[in-house]
Enzyme design. Structure first.
Site, PDB file in Angstrom:
ATOM      1  N   LYS A 178       7.974  -9.138  -3.468  1.00 35.44           N
ATOM      2  CA  LYS A 178       9.146  -8.384  -3.848  1.00 35.44           C
ATOM      3  C   LYS A 178       9.208  -7.039  -3.145  1.00 35.44           C
ATOM      4  CE  LYS A 178       8.070  -9.347  -8.425  1.00 35.44           C
ATOM      5  NZ  LYS A 178       8.021  -8.866  -9.824  1.00 35.44           N
ATOM      6  N   GLY A 179       8.069  -6.582  -2.680  1.00 37.06           N
ATOM      7  CA  GLY A 179       7.958  -5.211  -2.200  1.00 37.06           C
ATOM      8  C   GLY A 179       8.951  -4.819  -1.118  1.00 37.06           C
ATOM      9  N   ASP A 188       7.183  -4.667   3.415  1.00 40.87           N
ATOM     10  CA  ASP A 188       7.177  -3.219   3.190  1.00 40.87           C
ATOM     11  C   ASP A 188       5.920  -2.589   3.752  1.00 40.87           C
ATOM     12  OD1 ASP A 188       5.696  -4.541   1.291  1.00 40.87           O
ATOM     13  OD2 ASP A 188       6.234  -3.239  -0.367  1.00 40.87           O
ATOM     14  N   ASP A 215      -1.323  -3.906   4.858  1.00 43.29           N
ATOM     15  CA  ASP A 215      -2.520  -3.190   4.404  1.00 43.29           C
ATOM     16  C   ASP A 215      -3.716  -3.875   5.068  1.00 43.29           C
ATOM     17  OD1 ASP A 215      -4.723  -2.418   2.639  1.00 43.29           O
ATOM     18  OD2 ASP A 215      -3.229  -1.628   1.291  1.00 43.29           O
ATOM     19  N   PHE A 253      -3.556   4.454  -2.122  1.00 44.44           N
ATOM     20  CA  PHE A 253      -2.662   3.523  -2.820  1.00 44.44           C
ATOM     21  C   PHE A 253      -1.318   4.226  -3.020  1.00 44.44           C
ATOM     22  CE2 PHE A 253      -0.761   1.293  -6.375  1.00 44.44           C
ATOM     23  CZ  PHE A 253      -1.000  -0.019  -6.024  1.00 44.44           C
ATOM     24  N   VAL A 254      -0.273   3.639  -2.479  1.00 43.17           N
ATOM     25  CA  VAL A 254       1.032   4.305  -2.513  1.00 43.17           C
ATOM     26  C   VAL A 254       2.061   3.467  -3.261  1.00 43.17           C
ATOM     27  CG1 VAL A 254       0.674   5.675  -0.427  1.00 43.17           C
ATOM     28  CG2 VAL A 254       1.656   3.384  -0.227  1.00 43.17           C
ATOM     29  N   ASP A 262       4.825  -1.135  -5.717  1.00 44.52           N
ATOM     30  CA  ASP A 262       4.637  -0.971  -7.155  1.00 44.52           C
ATOM     31  C   ASP A 262       3.192  -0.696  -7.543  1.00 44.52           C
ATOM     32  OD1 ASP A 262       3.707  -3.709  -6.584  1.00 44.52           O
ATOM     33  OD2 ASP A 262       3.609  -3.923  -8.758  1.00 44.52           O
ATOM     34  N   LYS A 266      -1.199   0.455   7.287  1.00 43.73           N
ATOM     35  CA  LYS A 266      -2.422   1.228   7.054  1.00 43.73           C
ATOM     36  C   LYS A 266      -3.475   0.729   8.039  1.00 43.73           C
ATOM     37  CE  LYS A 266      -2.181   1.988   2.050  1.00 43.73           C
ATOM     38  NZ  LYS A 266      -2.690   1.437   0.760  1.00 43.73           N
ATOM     39  N   ARG A 296       8.780   0.812  -8.165  1.00 39.80           N
ATOM     40  CA  ARG A 296       9.448   0.220  -7.000  1.00 39.80           C
ATOM     41  C   ARG A 296      10.754   0.943  -6.703  1.00 39.80           C
ATOM     42  NH1 ARG A 296       6.938  -4.788  -5.686  1.00 39.80           N
ATOM     43  NH2 ARG A 296       6.216  -5.990  -7.469  1.00 39.80           N
TER      44      ARG A 296
END
Ligand code: PRP
Length: 190
Positions: A45-46, A108, A111, A160-161, A167, A139, A173
């Site tokens: 969903k990000g 989005d 990582d 952690f963002v 989220d 990242k 979000r």
């Protein structure tokens, strides 16, 4: 002001920085797919927020793709935790065939890279004409796999963002910014 501000330790990227990054990505994508049709696939969903802003930014560019269609795919590996489970689950596939089509996969954040690698490998097996990947954030310090990234908006520090689609336990979000949470905003993980 909104109460979410009490949970935030630091704003890493404000609205204008995010918007400028989206516009830069859109310019490069519009140039690379000029005059060609493209299917843009957002990773739920990000990526919802970056995805919808990006496709509209592409539409604003002169000499962009001849046609643009959208699809979504849903992959998830974090659950409620701040660390990846390392196992990517496909929760929803794209509808219809991508064979012979130009496909742009939009997430989005990249990582450790496992999600993008998993989705790239899944889609490449279906013989698209061109498969390109885009991420608003990456990242580099956290990367575990060397997945190909064609368009990157912003380099993110190793923190952690949340916000702009990202989220923590399904919250934040909706923030228009990307931020680091205060330590006390995290629930204890066991
Ligand atoms: C997040 C994010 C990316 C992925 C990146 O999704 O939206 O898809 O993790 O992490 P990786 O590079 O370490 O694999 P998440 O699994 O949290 O699901 P969500 O988008 O539904 O929140």
């Amino acid at each position: 002001m909104n109460s979410y501000r009490e949970s935030i330790a630091e704003v890493l990227f404000d609205e204008s920085r995010i918007s400028a990054a989206i516009d830069e990505m859109a310019a490069a994508i519009a140039r690379d797919f000029s005059g060609e049709p493209i299917l843009v696939v957002g990773v739920l969903k990000g990526a919802l927020f970056a995805f919808t802003d990006l496709v509209r930014a592409i539409a604003r560019r002169p000499n962009g793709p001849s046609d643009l269609s959208v699809e979504t795919i849903w992959a998830s590996s974090y659950g409620n935790a701040t660390r990846s489970s390392g196992e990517v689950q496909l929760r929803k596939d794209v509808a219809g065939s991508i064979r012979g089509r130009n496909v742009l996969l939009v997430d989005d954040i990249v990582d450790n890279g496992l999600t993008m690698q998993y989705l790239r490998e899944l889609l490449v097996q279906r013989a698209p004409a061109r498969l390109r990947t885009a991420a608003l954030l990456e990242k580099p310090e956290r990367r575990l796999v060397n997945v190909r990234l064609d368009y990157v908006g912003l380099r993110c520090p190793n923190a952690f963002v949340v916000g702009y689609g990202l989220d923590y336990r399904e919250l934040y979000r909706n923030l228009p910014i990307i931020a680091r949470l205060k330590p006390e905003s995290f629930a204890p993980e066991n």
